[in-house]
Design a protein around this motif. Structure first.
Motif, PDB file in Angstrom:
ATOM      1  N   THR A  57       8.486  20.770  21.157  1.00 45.43           N
ATOM      2  CA  THR A  57       8.540  20.566  22.607  1.00 45.43           C
ATOM      3  C   THR A  57       9.118  19.231  23.034  1.00 45.43           C
ATOM      4  N   ARG A  58       9.396  18.360  22.086  1.00 48.59           N
ATOM      5  CA  ARG A  58      10.020  17.072  22.433  1.00 48.59           C
ATOM      6  C   ARG A  58      10.911  16.620  21.290  1.00 48.59           C
ATOM      7  N   PHE A  59      11.945  15.885  21.640  1.00 47.77           N
ATOM      8  CA  PHE A  59      12.905  15.423  20.631  1.00 47.77           C
ATOM      9  C   PHE A  59      12.446  14.142  19.963  1.00 47.77           C
TER      10      PHE A  59
ATOM     11  N   ARG B 131      22.003  12.638  28.345  1.00 54.80           N
ATOM     12  CA  ARG B 131      20.741  13.354  28.497  1.00 54.80           C
ATOM     13  C   ARG B 131      20.976  14.806  28.913  1.00 54.80           C
TER      14      ARG B 131
ATOM     15  N   HIS C  76      16.446   6.081  24.059  1.00 51.77           N
ATOM     16  CA  HIS C  76      15.304   6.399  24.921  1.00 51.77           C
ATOM     17  C   HIS C  76      13.990   6.005  24.236  1.00 51.77           C
ATOM     18  N   GLU C  77      13.824   6.412  22.992  1.00 51.24           N
ATOM     19  CA  GLU C  77      12.574   6.099  22.288  1.00 51.24           C
ATOM     20  C   GLU C  77      12.447   4.609  21.999  1.00 51.24           C
TER      21      GLU C  77
ATOM     22  N   ARG D  24      19.980  19.534  27.614  1.00 55.46           N
ATOM     23  CA  ARG D  24      19.549  20.680  28.413  1.00 55.46           C
ATOM     24  C   ARG D  24      20.458  21.891  28.249  1.00 55.46           C
TER      25      ARG D  24
ATOM     26  N   SER E  94      12.117  14.628  16.178  1.00 57.90           N
ATOM     27  CA  SER E  94      12.078  15.985  15.649  1.00 57.90           C
ATOM     28  C   SER E  94      13.379  16.268  14.908  1.00 57.90           C
TER      29      SER E  94
ATOM     30  N   VAL F 290      18.643   9.919  22.624  1.00 66.61           N
ATOM     31  CA  VAL F 290      17.218  10.027  22.283  1.00 66.61           C
ATOM     32  C   VAL F 290      16.770   8.794  21.510  1.00 66.61           C
TER      33      VAL F 290
ATOM     34  N   SER G 200       9.295  10.643  20.261  1.00 65.58           N
ATOM     35  CA  SER G 200       8.130  10.039  20.916  1.00 65.58           C
ATOM     36  C   SER G 200       7.961   8.622  20.401  1.00 65.58           C
TER      37      SER G 200
ATOM     38  N   ALA H 291       8.368  18.698  15.611  1.00 64.66           N
ATOM     39  CA  ALA H 291       7.972  18.951  16.998  1.00 64.66           C
ATOM     40  C   ALA H 291       8.925  19.941  17.669  1.00 64.66           C
TER      41      ALA H 291
ATOM     42  N   HIS I  60       8.156   5.681  32.176  1.00 65.22           N
ATOM     43  CA  HIS I  60       9.478   6.126  32.624  1.00 65.22           C
ATOM     44  C   HIS I  60       9.768   5.515  34.000  1.00 65.22           C
TER      45      HIS I  60
END
Length: 142
Positions: free
Chosen positions: A77-79, A137, A108-109, A141, A91, A105, A81, A75, A118
């Motif tokens: 567009t996202r690390f 997080r 988070h998942e 970025r 990813s 991550v 899901s 992926a 969220h």
């Protein structure tokens, strides 16, 4: 005039051969770049396979959740899901980030297994496991 035409023909042939050679060099450079990219991709996938399972196991136990399946994807567009069936994906591109970001991550998942949104409760759950989650997080970025 005949000599001029002969010279032009020779030079034209030179230009043609130079053009063909430049195209071949360009293709060779592109091929070499793609090989390097492919080698890097494979190395990052291998790193993901080695790095993520122990992290998932550690944090899943800490959080009291259990993913039904874990996959490594490409992926862009996202690390990561989490599906509605609690299968989580990461990813391989995530492996280019610092350990602290990777841990974030993963948490988070895994948190999505308990909270499939969220919401404030979702972020409170993350904070209970990882109080510095906002700083981690932010590493994603950069």
């Amino acid at each position: 005039a005949a000599l001029g035409a002969a010279v032009a023909g020779v030079l034209g042939g030179y230009q043609y051969r130079k053009s063909v050679a430049e195209r071949r060099i360009g293709r060779t450079e592109e091929y070499a770049k793609n090989l390097l990219d492919e080698a890097q991709r494979r190395a990052l996938i291998e790193k993901a396979k080695m790095t993520l399972p122990p992290k998932i196991e550690h944090y899943a136990a800490l959080m009291g959740v259990h993913p039904t399946r874990v996959t490594i994807t490409g992926a862009r567009t996202r690390f990561g899901s989490c599906s509605g069936r609690n299968a989580i994906s990461f990813s391989w591109r995530l492996m280019q980030y610092p350990e602290e970001a990777i841990d974030y991550v993963v948490v988070h998942e895994l948190a999505h297994i308990r909270h499939h949104d969220h919401s404030a409760a979702f972020y409170r759950f993350i904070a209970s496991v990882m109080p510095d989650h906002e700083a981690r997080r932010a590493l994603l970025r950069q």
